[in-house]
Each structure stands twice: as C-alpha cells, then as structure tokens.
Design a protein around this motif. Structure first.
Motif, short mmCIF file in Angstrom:
data_model
loop_
_atom_site.label_atom_id
_atom_site.label_comp_id
_atom_site.label_asym_id
_atom_site.label_seq_id
_atom_site.Cartn_x
_atom_site.Cartn_y
_atom_site.Cartn_z
N GLN A 210 0.83 -1.20 0.00
CA GLN A 210 0.00 0.00 0.00
C GLN A 210 0.87 1.26 0.00
N ILE A 211 1.98 1.20 0.79
CA ILE A 211 2.91 2.33 0.82
C ILE A 211 3.54 2.54 -0.57
N ALA A 212 3.94 1.46 -1.22
CA ALA A 212 4.55 1.54 -2.56
C ALA A 212 3.56 2.10 -3.58
N ASP A 213 2.30 1.69 -3.46
CA ASP A 213 1.27 2.20 -4.40
C ASP A 213 1.06 3.70 -4.21
N LEU A 214 1.01 4.13 -2.91
CA LEU A 214 0.84 5.56 -2.65
C LEU A 214 2.03 6.35 -3.19
N TYR A 215 3.23 5.82 -3.00
CA TYR A 215 4.43 6.50 -3.48
C TYR A 215 4.41 6.63 -5.02
N THR A 216 3.99 5.55 -5.74
CA THR A 216 3.90 5.58 -7.21
C THR A 216 2.89 6.61 -7.68
N LYS A 217 1.75 6.70 -6.96
CA LYS A 217 0.74 7.70 -7.31
C LYS A 217 1.28 9.11 -7.11
N GLY A 218 2.06 9.27 -6.03
CA GLY A 218 2.66 10.57 -5.78
C GLY A 218 3.62 10.98 -6.88
N LEU A 219 4.46 10.01 -7.32
CA LEU A 219 5.39 10.29 -8.42
C LEU A 219 4.64 10.68 -9.69
N SER A 220 3.56 9.92 -10.00
CA SER A 220 2.76 10.20 -11.21
C SER A 220 2.17 11.61 -11.16
N ALA A 221 1.62 12.00 -10.01
CA ALA A 221 1.05 13.34 -9.87
C ALA A 221 2.14 14.40 -9.97
N TYR A 222 3.31 14.10 -9.39
CA TYR A 222 4.42 15.04 -9.42
C TYR A 222 4.87 15.33 -10.86
N PHE A 223 5.06 14.25 -11.69
CA PHE A 223 5.56 14.43 -13.05
C PHE A 223 4.47 14.94 -14.01
N ASP A 224 3.24 14.82 -13.60
CA ASP A 224 2.15 15.42 -14.39
C ASP A 224 1.94 16.88 -14.03
N GLY A 225 2.70 17.39 -13.02
CA GLY A 225 2.57 18.78 -12.62
C GLY A 225 1.48 19.03 -11.60
N ASN A 226 0.87 17.98 -11.09
CA ASN A 226 -0.19 18.11 -10.08
C ASN A 226 0.46 18.02 -8.70
N TYR A 227 1.10 19.13 -8.27
CA TYR A 227 1.94 19.09 -7.08
C TYR A 227 1.13 18.99 -5.79
N LYS A 228 -0.04 19.58 -5.74
CA LYS A 228 -0.88 19.48 -4.54
C LYS A 228 -1.26 18.04 -4.27
N GLN A 229 -1.66 17.35 -5.33
CA GLN A 229 -2.04 15.93 -5.17
C GLN A 229 -0.82 15.10 -4.79
N ALA A 230 0.35 15.44 -5.38
CA ALA A 230 1.59 14.71 -5.06
C ALA A 230 1.94 14.88 -3.58
N ILE A 231 1.82 16.13 -3.06
CA ILE A 231 2.10 16.38 -1.63
C ILE A 231 1.20 15.53 -0.76
N LYS A 232 -0.05 15.39 -1.13
CA LYS A 232 -1.00 14.61 -0.36
C LYS A 232 -0.56 13.14 -0.28
N TYR A 233 -0.17 12.58 -1.45
CA TYR A 233 0.26 11.17 -1.47
C TYR A 233 1.55 10.97 -0.66
N PHE A 234 2.54 11.86 -0.81
CA PHE A 234 3.82 11.69 -0.10
C PHE A 234 3.62 11.82 1.42
N GLN A 235 2.73 12.71 1.83
CA GLN A 235 2.44 12.84 3.27
C GLN A 235 1.80 11.56 3.82
N GLN A 236 0.93 10.92 3.04
CA GLN A 236 0.33 9.64 3.48
C GLN A 236 1.40 8.56 3.61
N VAL A 237 2.37 8.58 2.63
CA VAL A 237 3.46 7.59 2.71
C VAL A 237 4.28 7.81 3.99
N LEU A 238 4.67 9.06 4.27
CA LEU A 238 5.49 9.37 5.44
C LEU A 238 4.73 9.16 6.74
#
Length: 535
Positions: A488-516
């Motif tokens: 589940q942690i790996a899936d959240l991290y992958t989603k965060g990376l995808s949002a980050y490289f798509d330029g959706n930084y707010k969504q990426a921050i949300k995913y990385f915070q859930q991972v941490l």
C-alpha cells in the motif's frame, strides 16, 4: 409489302391535294428550314404539306395549300412539287460531304427544273412583291449550300444561289452581286442566303432565315417520323410602306413525315441517354459529349438538371465525355435500332501535382503507422498537410499518430516511476531518456533526469570513515508498526510520483504525506515532498 402500300398511300394523298383547283406549292421540304434548303440530306421517302394565309386584307390570294414528295438515298435526293395544276417542278440535290470537325456539310442543288422561265407559288404570274424589273428567271435555280452544327443548340446555314434566290427589293438587292455593279444581270445574277436554327432539348427549334426574296421566322417541332413548322413568312413587309402589303406577310404551317423509313423514322434509330456525375460525391455535373463516326463529329451539352437524350442511327460510335476540372473518358458504344441505352458516367477530378504529392505522402505515412514507425509517419503527415491543408486524410492520420505517441509516452513514464519506487535509479534514468525521444516538449523530463543523476552523484560522494570511535551501546528505539502494508505504501508512493511528473503538485504532496505518515523513514517520499512544496 408494307413499304409498297406506304408509298402508294403517300402518293395518293399528295396528288389528292395536287388535283384541287388553284393549289400552289412553296418550297416545303424535309431538309429545308422554312423556305431555304440546307446541306443536310436524309435517306428515305418524305411527304410534305404546307398551308399559308395572307395577313394583308388587300391580298388577292388569301389562302394557299401546297405539297411535295421527296426521295433520298446515298446523299442524293429528288423532289416533285406543283406550282399549279399544269406546272410541275423537279428539285435535285447532292451532298458533297458531311460535317467533319470544323468543316461543315456541303451540298449542291438545282431547283425548279421545268419548262417555264418565270414561276412562283402562284405559277407563272408570280406574287406582286416578286415581280421585279428586270425579274430573274426562277427556272433551274442552282445553289451551293453549307450547314454547320456548332453545338446541340446552334446550327447555321449559308449559301449562294441564282434564280429564285436573287431579288431586287429595297433591302434584298444588297444580297446579290449586282449590288457592286450599275447593271443588273438577272440571268446570271447570284444571291446570298442563310439562316440559323436554335434547338431545344424537347425537340423544338426556333428558325430565322433570309434570301434575296424573303425573310422568314418560325418555330419547329420534330418527333420521330414527324416534323412540323409554324412560320411567319415575308416579315420584311412589316418594315415596308403600306402599299407593299398586298401579298404579305403570310402565316404558314408546314408538316413533313416519313411514312416508310429512312433516317427520319423513329423506330430505325436508337436512343442514347447520358448524364455526368462526380465520382467522389455522386453529384450531377455539367459537361460536353462528342459523338464521332468516321470523320464526322457532333458536340452536345450535358446539363446538371436533366440527362441529354440523343437519337442515333444504328452504328458503333466513339463517345467522348468531359467536364472542366475532370478527367476525360472515351468509349465505343454500339447503338441498335429501337435500342434504349442509359448511361450515368462518373468522372474523377484532375489532381494538380502539389495535391498529388500530398496524397502520396499520406499513403506512405499510413504504411509507416501500420509497422510502428510513428516518427516517420508523423513527419510525412505534417509535410502532407503543409503542402495541401485541405487533406482531411492526412489530418485524421496525424491525430491517430499523436494518440499513439501519447500512449507510448504514458507507458514509458509509468515504467520509469516504478523503477524509481523500487530504488533502481539507473534503470529509471534509462526509461526517462526514452521518454525524451518521444516528447515534443521535454523540458520537465530533462529536469527530472538531472535530479536523478544528482542523486546518483550524491551516493558516490558519501564520506569515508578515517577513524573508529568507541561503540556506544544505545538502547534500540522501539519501532512503530506501520499503519499500512508495504504494498500500500509503494502504491501511494507511485501515485505521488505520477502526480508530481504530471505537474499536479498538490495531489503529489497529499500522497507523499500519506506515505510518510505510514513510514516516516521513507527517504524518497521525503525528498519529493520537499521538491513538490517548492513548486
């Protein structure tokens, strides 16, 4: 047997009219316009009638009924007519050549072969408006005439003749050679004559003609074996002094028919119907048709509103159809007697070299797309559209190629992010470099690849320990059990990376915070969380 009966019936009918007292014959003929001969000679037996009524109240002869018979074969025609019950005349004509290309039909003729010198529709006396002084003798009126069909609508006839074609009226005197001389040569004078026929698709025609004696106009209708003409004769009297209206104008009705066969018989011809359409969309288009037989050519217009209907003798014809902006088509078509042929001919547009080059590039791009050569396909399609912006096939093809590009880029990005998530930085860089080769605007990808390379350099520059320090035994901290599983942690991290490289930084921050939150020691999530917050 039927033909013999037909001949006899026609002759009996004609001579019944000839036997009536005070019957007069004008020049009614199958081959004439109204009163003037043409160069068109038809094979067959023809019976002709004519009735005239003088419009002038002062005319001595108010009513006139006329008739003649003709027989034509192999370009030669002979006709018999009667001026009075005691005066018979013979007409002869021979067609020297048929119309061929720009050359008209040409015929020689000799009219009023009789024992009388001066003759007219009233016999020897003549109409008052034809009693010129001196009066050219009408006997043996020789002529040479040319007829040219310019299209299915316009036909013209022009000729030279003596005798009945020569007049010395106030205006007609300018139509003979004596106009250039102070003397009159009534025995050898030559006059000009001519006319025009304007035909319509329904079988009707409007006719104008003039010679040294008369000017006439009328309407004709022709259908199969029948030909009828309603005319106003001697119309020059409308422009003359009232004293000259004793014998004219005349209103005349002529009827000709072919009772036994020949070119004029409807059931001995074939019907050809032709229409043109655009091959690409099926719409009707206007054009022209050329019908050739030997050296003879005839031109007809083809309209968009209705098909062109032609009556042709049984034979094999070379048919050529063409329209502006379309490729010409030619075919040999056999026409049978009583046959009915209906053609709707499709013509393809003529493509200019630039458009053709654009179409060829589009075709080549389709082959590249089929075999996965997307870069080559995109380049050719872009060139095709630049050459011919209205190339809809190239525009649709370019959309398909761009979609394939987007799909490939998306797949490579997902694989690269998965490698990063697993810690395989070198493998991720390799995949991101493949993304660079496909992207049109690779600036963000280049920046990310550089950040990955910096991480590799940071790993290689870790400080080396030079001295040992005494080990201090510390109490191991109690590890907090993660609230999520590793997957589940790996899936959240992958989603965060995808949002980050798509330029959706707010969504990426949300995913990385859930991972941490689930795994505070996750170094990559910390790093990308910081980078996302910087944007």
């Amino acid at each position: 047997m039927k033909k013999i009966i037909g001949y006899l019936a026609g002759i009996i009918i004609v001579f019944f009219f000839f036997d009536v007292a005070d019957v007069f014959a004008q020049n009614c003929s199958w081959r004439s316009y109204i009163d003037l001969p043409t160069a068109n000679i038809s094979d067959g037996f023809f019976v002709n009638f004519n009735g005239g009524y003088a419009l002038s109240s002062e005319a001595e002869n108010k009513f006139d009924v006329n008739g003649s018979i003709e027989y034509g074969i192999a370009g030669f025609i002979a006709g018999l007519k009667v001026y009075t019950e005691k005066t018979f005349c013979l007409d002869l004509a021979y067609q020297i050549m048929e119309q061929s290309g720009s050359f008209p039909s040409l015929s020689l003729g000799l009219e009023n072969i009789t024992n009388k010198s001066h003759i007219s529709p009233l016999g020897e006396a003549g109409l008052i408006d034809e009693l010129y002084y001196p009066r050219p003798p009408e006997v043996a009126s020789a002529y040479l005439v040319a007829t040219k069909e310019f299209s299915s609508i316009v036909e013209m006839t022009f000729g030279l003749g003596r005798g009945r074609f020569v007049g010395y009226g106030p205006r007609s005197k300018y139509l003979n050679i004596d106009a250039f001389s102070d003397e009159k040569h009534e025995d050898f004078g030559v006059g000009l004559f001519g006319g025009m026929k304007f035909s319509f698709p329904v079988g009707a025609a409007f006719i104008l003609e003039t010679d040294g004696r008369d000017a006439n106009m009328g309407f004709r209708y022709e259908a199969g074996i029948w030909k009828g003409t309603l005319s106003l004769d001697k119309i020059e009297h409308f422009f003359a002094d009232s004293d000259s209206l004793i014998n004219a104008p005349w209103l005349s009705l002529s009827l000709s028919f072919n009772p036994v066969g020949g070119e004029g018989k409807a059931d001995e011809t074939g019907t050809l119907r032709i229409a043109l359409k655009d091959q690409s969309n099926g719409s009707r288009i206007p054009g022209k048709i050329i019908i050739s037989k030997g050296n003879v050519e005839r031109n007809f217009d083809i309209l968009t509103t209705k098909e062109t209907v032609l009556q042709l003798e049984p034979d094999v014809y070379k048919i050529t159809v063409f329209a502006a902006g379309y490729k010409m088509k030619t075919a040999n078509i056999p026409v049978k007697a009583r046959g009915d042929l209906d053609f709707e001919i499709s013509l393809s547009k003529v493509i200019n070299p630039v458009v053709k080059q654009s179409m060829d590039l589009t075709k080549a791009a389709a082959a590249d797309y089929k075999y996965g050569r997307l870069k080559e396909a995109r380049k050719k399609l872009e060139e095709a559209i630049a050459l011919y912006p209205k190339n809809t096939k190239a525009q649709k093809g370019l959309q398909l190629v761009k979609k394939a590009f987007a799909d490939n880029i998306g797949s490579l990005k997902n694989k690269a992010r998965a490698r990063e998530g697993s810690g395989d930085i070198r493998g991720a860089i390799t995949l991101w470099e493949q993304v660079l080769a496909w992207e049109e605007n690779p600036a963000a990808t280049q920046k990310h690849i550089q950040s990955l390379r910096d991480r590799l350099d940071a790993r290689s520059r870790k400080p080396v320990k030079t001295r040992t320090t005494p080990k201090v035994t510390k109490k191991a901290p109690v590890k907090k059990k993660p609230s999520l599983s590793k997957q589940q942690i790996a899936d959240l991290y992958t989603k965060g990376l995808s949002a980050y490289f798509d330029g959706n930084y707010k969504q990426a921050i949300k995913y990385f915070q859930q991972v941490l939150s689930a795994d505070p020691t996750h170094a990559q999530a910390k790093r990308y969380l910081g980078e996302a917050k910087e944007h």
